[in-house]
Design a protein around this motif. Structure first.
Motif, PDB file in Angstrom:
ATOM      1  N   VAL A 132     -13.318  -9.639   0.307  1.00  0.00           N
ATOM      2  CA  VAL A 132     -13.200  -8.300  -0.282  1.00  0.00           C
ATOM      3  C   VAL A 132     -14.429  -7.436  -0.011  1.00  0.00           C
ATOM      4  N   SER A 136     -14.273  -4.377   2.736  1.00  0.00           N
ATOM      5  CA  SER A 136     -14.122  -3.149   1.937  1.00  0.00           C
ATOM      6  C   SER A 136     -12.715  -3.003   1.373  1.00  0.00           C
ATOM      7  N   GLU A 138     -10.024  -3.521  -1.975  1.00  0.00           N
ATOM      8  CA  GLU A 138     -10.122  -3.385  -3.424  1.00  0.00           C
ATOM      9  C   GLU A 138      -8.916  -4.036  -4.089  1.00  0.00           C
ATOM     10  N   LYS A 194      -4.242  -0.289   1.426  1.00  0.00           N
ATOM     11  CA  LYS A 194      -5.276  -0.230   2.457  1.00  0.00           C
ATOM     12  C   LYS A 194      -4.786   0.488   3.706  1.00  0.00           C
TER      13      LYS A 194
END
Length: 409
Positions: A132, A136, A138, A194
């Motif tokens: 993670v 990058s 979340e 993402k």
């Protein structure tokens, strides 16, 4: 002595002639309209594709490196080394490379994920907790893989946002069970959206502990151990990426006993951006050239129609020259007519192209856009094409002998 016709009168006569043949003028402009619209649209779409690729790469992080196995130029004769990257390589990078902050080894496998009667084919990522922060990503709900999950090879999974919607469209996913392959996993988290990276939708993935991936899905190679798909490496800062790349390369060469060609590659975001920029730049240039061919065809159409116009207006030209018009006046009038047709067609085509680019940007993921410089250059090019292809008809009209022309009256 013949006086030179004022430029304003030349323009007025050219516009009057074009207005008297509106349908012909409109049909003559069609080629230029299509050509300009094609150039604007194709260049805009090409830049949109480049912008999308760069945006996806930027999301990876400016100081992230990717160590990937294999090399197209590798010669295997006489070299003793692991056949691919292994987990021990990732551990060595984390322990021995001073410019590295975090290391996230990864194993990928395509599997069917089931939840009750619903199922979906998904990419399963066997990862560690470092995934993670390095990549990058979340977590939107619940939690991600923990160090306890990894050390205990627990059967837990984190779902991408799109995969969660497919498997649990109406209810909560946290705490539910899914089957990955033939194994049962408990859902402990859902990732935040993402998007796509390198053409792969990250929101359709599922994430499980790397140790669980090895013990339950992919297995361990009896000779080489845990083979990895690739290793994500986070350098300490953006300025350290060059040093990290150099140090990782030297370390792996020593570990793999490389004598000649590497059996791995270390890629940075800048490397990827350079490659993407070269590819998309070439693609945009090719698309612009295709649109330029349409402009060329439009210019030929203007020349053809203007030649027909010269033949039809032979008597008019002869009468004007007999009354004192100079050859340069006739030449200028026909050039102005060609320029007006090409410039007006270019302006209309540019508006059509800008509208198309706006629609592409509004209804597709491509951030299609066009710069003011491209617009100015394209309109200027269409006008230049009008002048270039109008020269031959204009010169033919200017060279007409008034006596010969008036004989046809």
């Amino acid at each position: 002595m013949n006086r030179r016709m004022p430029a304003t009168e030349t323009v007025r006569m050219a516009l009057s002639t074009l207005r008297s043949n509106r349908l012909r003028s409109l049909l003559t402009m069609v080629g230029i309209v299509i050509g300009n619209a094609s150039v604007i649209t194709l260049v805009g779409v090409g830049r949109g594709a480049q912008g999308l690729a760069e945006e996806q790469l930027t999301n990876l992080g400016a100081n992230v490196l990717f160590v990937v196995p294999g090399n197209n130029n590798t010669r295997r004769q006489g070299i003793t080394r692991p056949k691919t990257l292994v987990l021990e390589d990732a551990e060595a990078i984390a322990e021995q490379v001073p410019s590295v902050k975090r290391v996230a080894p990864q194993i990928n496998s395509n599997q069917v994920v089931q939840a009750g009667a619903r199922s979906a084919t998904s990419s399963i990522y066997g990862v560690t907790p470092e995934f993670v922060p390095v990549r990058s990503f979340e977590v939107a709900k619940g939690r991600f893989i923990s160090s306890q999950d990894e050390s205990g090879a627990r059967a837990v999974a984190v779902l991408g946002s799109d995969l969660r919607t497919k498997l649990f469209p109406t209810g909560a996913a946290i705490g539910q069970q899914v089957r990955i392959g033939n194994q049962a996993f408990k859902v402990v988290g859902v990732m935040a959206p993402k998007g796509a990276v390198f053409g792969s939708n990250q929101d359709e993935n599922a994430y499980i502990p790397l140790s669980t991936m090895v013990s339950r899905i992919t297995g361990r190679d009896p000779i080489y151990g845990v083979s990895l798909t690739f290793i994500s490496v986070e350098a300490r800062d953006e300025q350290s990426t060059g040093a990290a790349k150099f140090q990782i390369t030297n370390l792996l060469r020593q570990r793999h006993r490389i004598l000649r060609d590497d059996d791995f590659a270390v890629r940075s975001q800048k490397d990827a951006l350079t490659i993407v920029g070269t590819i998309t730049g070439g693609l945009t240039l090719m698309l612009a050239a295709i649109g330029g061919i349409s402009l060329l065809v439009g210019g030929i159409g203007i020349m053809n129609i203007m030649l027909v116009s010269v033949s039809e207006r032979t008597e008019e030209i002869g009468l004007r020259k007999a009354l004192g018009a100079r050859s340069s006046d006739v030449l200028q009038q026909f050039l102005v007519e060609s320029l007006v047709l090409a410039s007006l067609g270019g302006a209309i085509g540019t508006l059509v192209g800008l509208g198309t680019v706006s629609l592409v940007a509004a209804f597709t993921p491509l951030p299609a856009a066009i710069g003011a410089t491209t617009v100015v250059v394209t309109v200027g090019l269409s006008g230049s094409i009008g002048l270039f292809f109008g020269v031959v008809p204009a010169r033919r009209a200017a060279k007409l002998d008034p006596i010969v022309a008036l004989r046809s009256l």
